[in-house]
Design a protein around this motif. Sequence first.
Motif, short mmCIF file in Angstrom:
data_model
loop_
_atom_site.label_atom_id
_atom_site.label_comp_id
_atom_site.label_asym_id
_atom_site.label_seq_id
_atom_site.Cartn_x
_atom_site.Cartn_y
_atom_site.Cartn_z
N VAL A 269 60.17 100.96 124.26
CA VAL A 269 59.41 101.28 123.34
C VAL A 269 58.46 100.40 122.81
CG1 VAL A 269 59.70 102.07 120.88
CG2 VAL A 269 61.31 103.02 122.74
N GLU A 270 59.02 99.35 122.68
CA GLU A 270 58.00 98.24 122.16
C GLU A 270 56.98 97.91 123.09
OE1 GLU A 270 57.97 96.80 119.29
OE2 GLU A 270 59.80 97.84 118.64
N LEU A 271 57.13 97.88 124.55
CA LEU A 271 56.12 97.49 125.51
C LEU A 271 55.16 98.60 125.38
CD1 LEU A 271 55.24 96.24 128.10
CD2 LEU A 271 56.89 97.54 129.30
N ASN A 272 55.67 99.91 125.32
CA ASN A 272 54.45 100.74 125.22
C ASN A 272 53.68 101.00 124.03
OD1 ASN A 272 55.85 102.52 127.19
ND2 ASN A 272 56.87 103.82 125.85
N LYS A 273 54.14 100.48 122.73
CA LYS A 273 53.39 100.15 121.47
C LYS A 273 52.19 98.85 121.87
CE LYS A 273 56.42 102.37 118.45
NZ LYS A 273 57.45 102.07 117.41
N THR A 274 52.80 97.78 122.50
CA THR A 274 52.16 96.74 122.66
C THR A 274 50.96 97.16 123.60
OG1 THR A 274 54.44 95.44 122.40
CG2 THR A 274 52.25 94.34 123.71
N LEU A 275 51.33 97.77 124.80
CA LEU A 275 50.22 97.96 125.62
C LEU A 275 49.08 99.07 125.12
CD1 LEU A 275 52.10 98.88 128.81
CD2 LEU A 275 50.86 96.56 128.38
N VAL A 276 49.42 99.71 124.13
CA VAL A 276 48.10 100.70 123.62
C VAL A 276 47.43 100.00 122.37
CG1 VAL A 276 49.25 102.59 124.72
CG2 VAL A 276 49.73 102.03 122.38
N GLY A 277 47.92 98.73 122.22
CA GLY A 277 47.39 97.89 121.24
C GLY A 277 45.80 97.61 121.48
N ASP A 278 45.12 96.97 120.47
CA ASP A 278 43.71 96.71 120.77
C ASP A 278 43.72 95.15 121.27
OD1 ASP A 278 42.45 99.07 119.97
OD2 ASP A 278 41.99 98.14 117.95
N PRO B 287 41.99 103.63 129.06
CA PRO B 287 42.31 104.18 127.80
C PRO B 287 43.46 103.71 127.26
CG PRO B 287 41.14 105.94 129.42
CD PRO B 287 41.77 104.76 130.06
N PRO B 288 43.76 103.74 125.93
CA PRO B 288 44.88 103.40 125.58
C PRO B 288 46.13 104.30 125.21
CG PRO B 288 43.23 103.72 123.75
CD PRO B 288 42.71 103.85 124.89
N LYS B 289 46.33 104.67 126.70
CA LYS B 289 47.51 105.79 126.75
C LYS B 289 48.61 104.94 127.62
CE LYS B 289 44.32 109.74 126.50
NZ LYS B 289 44.16 110.85 126.33
N LYS B 290 49.59 105.21 127.10
CA LYS B 290 50.89 104.65 127.81
C LYS B 290 51.04 104.46 129.38
CE LYS B 290 54.68 106.99 128.43
NZ LYS B 290 55.82 107.83 128.17
N ASP B 291 50.78 105.85 129.95
CA ASP B 291 51.04 105.98 131.40
C ASP B 291 49.69 105.10 131.88
OD1 ASP B 291 53.24 107.52 130.84
OD2 ASP B 291 52.22 109.43 131.45
#
Length: 188
Positions: A48-57, A106-110
């Motif tokens: 969950v934290e990785l997903n949020k980190t990856l989509v951050g600016d 693009p800032p999308k998790k996948d």
Amino acid sequence: RFEEDGLRVMRAVRFASELGFEVEPKTAAAVHSESGMLERVSAERIAVELNKTLVGDGAGRVLEEFSDVFCRFIPELEPCIGFDQMNPLHCFDVFTRAVHAACAAPPKKDLRLAALLHDVGKPRCFTVDESGTGHFYGHAAVSEQIARGVLRRLKYDHETVRTVTTLIKYHSYQPEPNERSVRRALNK
């Protein structure tokens, strides 16, 4: 305070990515030194934290600054750090190139997971030809298998695993610029 809850290590990195701030030097040093606390955190919470980190600016900056933290739960990234591709087409090491690819997506998790892991198999496939140029034959298939293992270990859902590994599998595929080839590629 990181010793109380190992997830705080990931949250510090995530906040830096999402909110775009620099981590205070002493706090950053603690993030590095206490990253072993992540071994006590469930895979689902790390994901969950990785997903949020990856989509951050600020994802690229924190991936590079805290690469050791990410290697705690994705040790398959470690051989990529500093790995010289010995190829005039690639001016970055494997890890830095993956970070740049992730940030360009693009800032999308996948999409960002696929971009981060798309070349993770390169160190295993590395060969050098007689002219001294590096090659990575078959790295897409190897990267797909490695990524599948990483995503399963981090307890990602089946759809995410399928989407990310499919993107990795075909990331080197270049269809001919005609309607038939493009349709075939879209079907894949």
